[in-house]
Design an enzyme around this catalytic site. Sequence first.
Site, mmCIF file in Angstrom:
data_model
loop_
_atom_site.group_PDB
_atom_site.id
_atom_site.type_symbol
_atom_site.label_atom_id
_atom_site.label_comp_id
_atom_site.label_asym_id
_atom_site.label_seq_id
_atom_site.Cartn_x
_atom_site.Cartn_y
_atom_site.Cartn_z
ATOM 1 N N GLU A 130 1.183 -1.698 0.307
ATOM 2 C CA GLU A 130 -0.053 0.017 -0.158
ATOM 3 C C GLU A 130 1.001 1.018 0.115
ATOM 4 O OE1 GLU A 130 -3.002 -0.223 -0.904
ATOM 5 O OE2 GLU A 130 -4.198 -1.798 -0.250
ATOM 6 N N HIS A 153 -2.846 2.042 8.508
ATOM 7 C CA HIS A 153 -4.343 1.162 7.466
ATOM 8 C C HIS A 153 -4.610 0.109 8.520
ATOM 9 C CE1 HIS A 153 -6.581 -0.645 5.095
ATOM 10 N NE2 HIS A 153 -5.333 -1.616 4.185
ATOM 11 N N HIS A 155 -7.656 -2.912 9.479
ATOM 12 C CA HIS A 155 -9.208 -3.926 9.794
ATOM 13 C C HIS A 155 -9.534 -3.514 10.411
ATOM 14 C CE1 HIS A 155 -6.851 -6.024 6.047
ATOM 15 N NE2 HIS A 155 -6.592 -4.984 5.881
ATOM 16 N N GLU A 183 -17.295 11.552 22.809
ATOM 17 C CA GLU A 183 -15.486 11.928 22.266
ATOM 18 C C GLU A 183 -15.466 12.746 20.802
ATOM 19 O OE1 GLU A 183 -12.423 9.881 23.475
ATOM 20 O OE2 GLU A 183 -13.866 8.079 22.751
ATOM 21 N N HIS A 224 -13.291 -3.260 3.908
ATOM 22 C CA HIS A 224 -12.317 -3.734 4.009
ATOM 23 C C HIS A 224 -11.185 -3.012 5.115
ATOM 24 C CE1 HIS A 224 -7.611 -3.503 1.051
ATOM 25 N NE2 HIS A 224 -7.341 -3.819 2.842
HETATM 26 ZN ZN LIG Z 1 -5.876 -3.522 4.563
#
Ligand SMILES: [Zn+2]
Length: 284
Positions: A130, A153, A155, A183, A224
């Site tokens: 990525e 990143h 999941h 919050e 994702h």
């Molecule tokens: Zn991912």
Amino acid sequence: MSTMLSEVEKGWRLPGLEVPFIREMAEITYHMWRLGWDERNGGNISYLLHEAEVEKYIGTASAAERRKLPLTFPVKELAGCYFIVTGSGKYFKNVISDPEANLGVLRVSEGGDEVEVLWGLRDGALPTSELPSHLMSHIERLKVDPAHRVIMHCHATHTLAMTFVHELDEKKLTKTLWEMCTECLVVFPDGIGIVPWMVPGSPDIGRATAAKMCEHRVVIWPQHGIFAAGTTIDEAFGLIETVEKAAQIYMLLGDRPVLQKITDAQLRDLAAAFGVTPQPGILS
Ligand SMILES: [Zn+2]
């Protein structure tokens, strides 16, 4: 769990972990895996380093024998920048016990068309697949926040679940999350960006994510996961934690009738009290 943790903690004294930014990466990947957000090789992090910190611990002098990896997308804006990144196909679970195999310190070339591996990514490992989304997002966040340093990143489970059952409208989803925990508005007044479902790892999803990063520090990839930006590892992680907590509350509520909620007027009072400006067009 306690026995397993103590075994892992033995690894927390491994060579490499005395370097502050390597330790931060090793610890946060372990926490993220433990939270169930980074199964198998899921998730990736990139962390912009100051030249002085790299110089102090790794050395920055250019060496002919260092591995150079071409980039399929130009990042001239990041020429000469240093990053520590997670490796492609590597498991977050394993970083803490072998940082050198699972992480890498990179320098972007002067032309912005390749990266040089300064440390780590042992045995020919590659940076996260990525990398386009990460580097393009760094470029956009640095334009709006010179203190920006981290793209993360993962999941996150409930956030991912929510993308199946909630409308994928940025303003509606942001408002739902703001309403879930007091919050939230304070932590992400800039709201949530959403890209369409796309094939991961491509420059296309990188460009789409980065475009959203101009306005939002959180971008959701439907079905994702989540991309978040921060000035520190803690800030990026805290942002994901807060979104994920709100998504968890939403999924816990399910179809049960809501008998009371935080009103728009209360959200405005909250923003005023904490000195944040809610993204326009969300509160009535
Ligand atoms: Zn991912």
